[in-house]
Write a protein that holds these residues in place. Sequence first.
Motif, PDB file in Angstrom:
ATOM      1  N   GLY A 175       0.779  -1.230   0.000  1.00 25.60           N
ATOM      2  CA  GLY A 175       0.000   0.000   0.000  1.00 25.60           C
ATOM      3  C   GLY A 175       0.808   1.276   0.000  1.00 25.60           C
ATOM      4  N   LYS A 176       2.145   1.172  -0.017  1.00 25.03           N
ATOM      5  CA  LYS A 176       2.998   2.356  -0.051  1.00 25.03           C
ATOM      6  C   LYS A 176       3.882   2.327  -1.289  1.00 25.03           C
ATOM      7  N   ARG A 177       4.111   3.523  -1.849  1.00 25.11           N
ATOM      8  CA  ARG A 177       5.010   3.632  -2.995  1.00 25.11           C
ATOM      9  C   ARG A 177       6.441   3.638  -2.491  1.00 25.11           C
ATOM     10  N   ILE A 178       7.246   2.734  -3.004  1.00 26.47           N
ATOM     11  CA  ILE A 178       8.666   2.661  -2.672  1.00 26.47           C
ATOM     12  C   ILE A 178       9.447   3.003  -3.932  1.00 26.47           C
ATOM     13  N   ALA A 179      10.505   3.785  -3.774  1.00 19.40           N
ATOM     14  CA  ALA A 179      11.301   4.149  -4.944  1.00 19.40           C
ATOM     15  C   ALA A 179      12.726   4.470  -4.519  1.00 19.40           C
ATOM     16  N   PHE A 180      13.658   4.235  -5.422  1.00 17.93           N
ATOM     17  CA  PHE A 180      15.047   4.550  -5.130  1.00 17.93           C
ATOM     18  C   PHE A 180      15.865   4.475  -6.407  1.00 17.93           C
ATOM     19  N   ASP A 181      17.035   5.081  -6.358  1.00 21.76           N
ATOM     20  CA  ASP A 181      17.993   4.944  -7.450  1.00 21.76           C
ATOM     21  C   ASP A 181      18.632   3.566  -7.361  1.00 21.76           C
ATOM     22  N   ILE A 182      18.772   2.909  -8.511  1.00 18.85           N
ATOM     23  CA  ILE A 182      19.372   1.573  -8.537  1.00 18.85           C
ATOM     24  C   ILE A 182      20.877   1.662  -8.747  1.00 18.85           C
ATOM     25  N   CYS A 183      21.289   2.286  -9.856  1.00 25.23           N
ATOM     26  CA  CYS A 183      22.719   2.381 -10.164  1.00 25.23           C
ATOM     27  C   CYS A 183      22.903   3.405 -11.284  1.00 25.23           C
ATOM     28  N   PRO A 184      24.133   3.837 -11.533  1.00 27.62           N
ATOM     29  CA  PRO A 184      24.383   4.715 -12.685  1.00 27.62           C
ATOM     30  C   PRO A 184      24.166   3.953 -13.996  1.00 27.62           C
ATOM     31  N   VAL A 185      23.763   4.693 -15.031  1.00 24.97           N
ATOM     32  CA  VAL A 185      23.648   4.097 -16.370  1.00 24.97           C
ATOM     33  C   VAL A 185      24.361   5.014 -17.373  1.00 24.97           C
ATOM     34  N   LYS A 219      34.024  -5.615  -7.978  1.00 24.68           N
ATOM     35  CA  LYS A 219      34.241  -4.428  -7.136  1.00 24.68           C
ATOM     36  C   LYS A 219      33.082  -3.434  -7.289  1.00 24.68           C
ATOM     37  N   LEU A 220      32.574  -3.284  -8.505  1.00 24.31           N
ATOM     38  CA  LEU A 220      31.411  -2.415  -8.713  1.00 24.31           C
ATOM     39  C   LEU A 220      30.219  -2.927  -7.906  1.00 24.31           C
ATOM     40  N   ASN A 221      29.972  -4.219  -7.993  1.00 26.87           N
ATOM     41  CA  ASN A 221      28.818  -4.790  -7.298  1.00 26.87           C
ATOM     42  C   ASN A 221      28.982  -4.797  -5.784  1.00 26.87           C
ATOM     43  N   SER A 222      30.210  -4.580  -5.309  1.00 31.31           N
ATOM     44  CA  SER A 222      30.476  -4.594  -3.867  1.00 31.31           C
ATOM     45  C   SER A 222      30.416  -3.205  -3.230  1.00 31.31           C
ATOM     46  N   LEU A 223      30.123  -2.183  -4.007  1.00 30.29           N
ATOM     47  CA  LEU A 223      30.046  -0.830  -3.454  1.00 30.29           C
ATOM     48  C   LEU A 223      28.952  -0.745  -2.389  1.00 30.29           C
ATOM     49  N   ASP A 224      29.241   0.009  -1.332  1.00 34.77           N
ATOM     50  CA  ASP A 224      28.358   0.066  -0.164  1.00 34.77           C
ATOM     51  C   ASP A 224      26.939   0.484  -0.497  1.00 34.77           C
ATOM     52  N   PHE A 225      26.781   1.352  -1.498  1.00 37.09           N
ATOM     53  CA  PHE A 225      25.449   1.880  -1.819  1.00 37.09           C
ATOM     54  C   PHE A 225      24.450   0.758  -2.071  1.00 37.09           C
ATOM     55  N   TYR A 226      24.903  -0.308  -2.698  1.00 39.17           N
ATOM     56  CA  TYR A 226      23.985  -1.375  -3.111  1.00 39.17           C
ATOM     57  C   TYR A 226      23.474  -2.204  -1.932  1.00 39.17           C
ATOM     58  N   ASP A 227      24.112  -2.068  -0.780  1.00 40.48           N
ATOM     59  CA  ASP A 227      23.648  -2.778   0.410  1.00 40.48           C
ATOM     60  C   ASP A 227      22.707  -1.926   1.269  1.00 40.48           C
ATOM     61  N   GLU A 229      19.467   0.151   2.452  1.00 37.26           N
ATOM     62  CA  GLU A 229      18.020   0.053   2.280  1.00 37.26           C
ATOM     63  C   GLU A 229      17.494   1.396   1.790  1.00 37.26           C
ATOM     64  N   PRO A 230      16.429   1.401   0.967  1.00 36.53           N
ATOM     65  CA  PRO A 230      15.841   2.675   0.570  1.00 36.53           C
ATOM     66  C   PRO A 230      15.153   3.337   1.767  1.00 36.53           C
ATOM     67  N   PRO A 231      14.964   4.660   1.728  1.00 35.64           N
ATOM     68  CA  PRO A 231      15.215   5.539   0.575  1.00 35.64           C
ATOM     69  C   PRO A 231      16.699   5.826   0.371  1.00 35.64           C
ATOM     70  N   LYS A 232      17.097   5.883  -0.885  1.00 37.27           N
ATOM     71  CA  LYS A 232      18.470   6.215  -1.224  1.00 37.27           C
ATOM     72  C   LYS A 232      18.509   6.787  -2.624  1.00 37.27           C
ATOM     73  N   SER A 233      19.465   7.678  -2.853  1.00 35.51           N
ATOM     74  CA  SER A 233      19.570   8.311  -4.173  1.00 35.51           C
ATOM     75  C   SER A 233      21.038   8.560  -4.494  1.00 35.51           C
ATOM     76  N   LEU A 234      21.313   8.736  -5.768  1.00 32.21           N
ATOM     77  CA  LEU A 234      22.676   8.911  -6.267  1.00 32.21           C
ATOM     78  C   LEU A 234      22.828  10.264  -6.942  1.00 32.21           C
ATOM     79  N   GLY A 235      24.059  10.752  -6.966  1.00 28.63           N
ATOM     80  CA  GLY A 235      24.372  11.998  -7.651  1.00 28.63           C
ATOM     81  C   GLY A 235      25.694  11.885  -8.381  1.00 28.63           C
TER      82      GLY A 235
END
Length: 356
Positions: A175-185, A219-227, A229-235
């Motif tokens: 019942g809640k909208r969840i959203a977050f940045d996944i990774c750079p493209v 090493k890319l897949n091991s970056l801390d950001f991917y572990d 929990e949302p909410p999270k965003s990238l810049g």
Amino acid sequence: MNKTSLFSIGLMSGTSLDGIDLVYAEFAVNNYIKFKILHSETVSYSRKWKETLQNAIHFSSDDLQRLDIEYGVLLGDVINDFIDKFSIENIDFVASHGHTILHQPEKGITLQIGNGQIIADKTKQKVVCDFRTQDVKLGGQGAPLVPIGDELLFGNYDFCVNLGGFSNVSFNKEGKRIAFDICPVNIVMNLYAQKLGFEYDESGEIASRGKINTVLLNKLNSLDFYDKEPPKSLGLEWVQQKIFPLIDSLETDVSSVLRTFVAHIAIQVSKVIANNNSVLMTGGGVFNQFLIKCIEEKSNIKIEVLNSEIINFKEALVFSFLGLLKLDSQVNCLSSVTGSKMDHSSGEVFLPSGVQ
């Protein structure tokens, strides 16, 4: 708002610097899902503007203030040209995302340039902009903002994924909208394609010829950001600090950089959407056929591709919608998405000088 339809121009400029996306849209007031994109266009940046926006992260406070005004002038001119080109007469408001220069919500910082008063004065239109600042002040990430549009305009899909400068996702959970940045493209892919003299890797042809560098991929897949929990965003700052140094220290062949990063994107996206065929995927990355194939294979799904207008202009459309919600004092920013203290109606409204 007592009208049955509202007409607006929405603008979006993404981190990949593909250009300024504009839509002229009509919304049925009593049923938002009945929207129409009447006209759309992407206006490419000049080389000078692209270099300026790429380097603006290093500008002083005074230089950023000047850039805010200069970019507002540019947006005003682009909007006026768009109005003239399509002979647009009926406009209730303009909604502008601006262009993100700084985004460090954990420090209470976010900056989107494109001065709203300048745009209002140049276009003689009511302008809604600066949608992120209020959310950051309320303790949120200030991003992503598109999920309210996913919820109300594209709610028939289980997942809405955008493949732009960054990939991001939104979905309804309990019942809640969840959203977050996944990774750079594209913010990464385009930069390395440009090292070979191409604006981007069309259809993923360069990447398809490369080899996966497994050390780099791990090493890319091991970056801390991917572990996290949302909410999270990238810049852009995170990419410059974490991604580029890692790539440049472990791989010099551009085709292999692109191939490895495609694998990285496919892995990170598949973590979210695996085994679900109700996925709406939009953004410029959708046209990278090799990337889409890799995501489909890793996720074990078939991605539905809509018309190119929705793929290219969904975000500009949704920012137009965010402006509509702001002007009607409706919630356009969800705490379940950004982590802010409350749902709220975000954005600043500017009228042309002399208009009460």
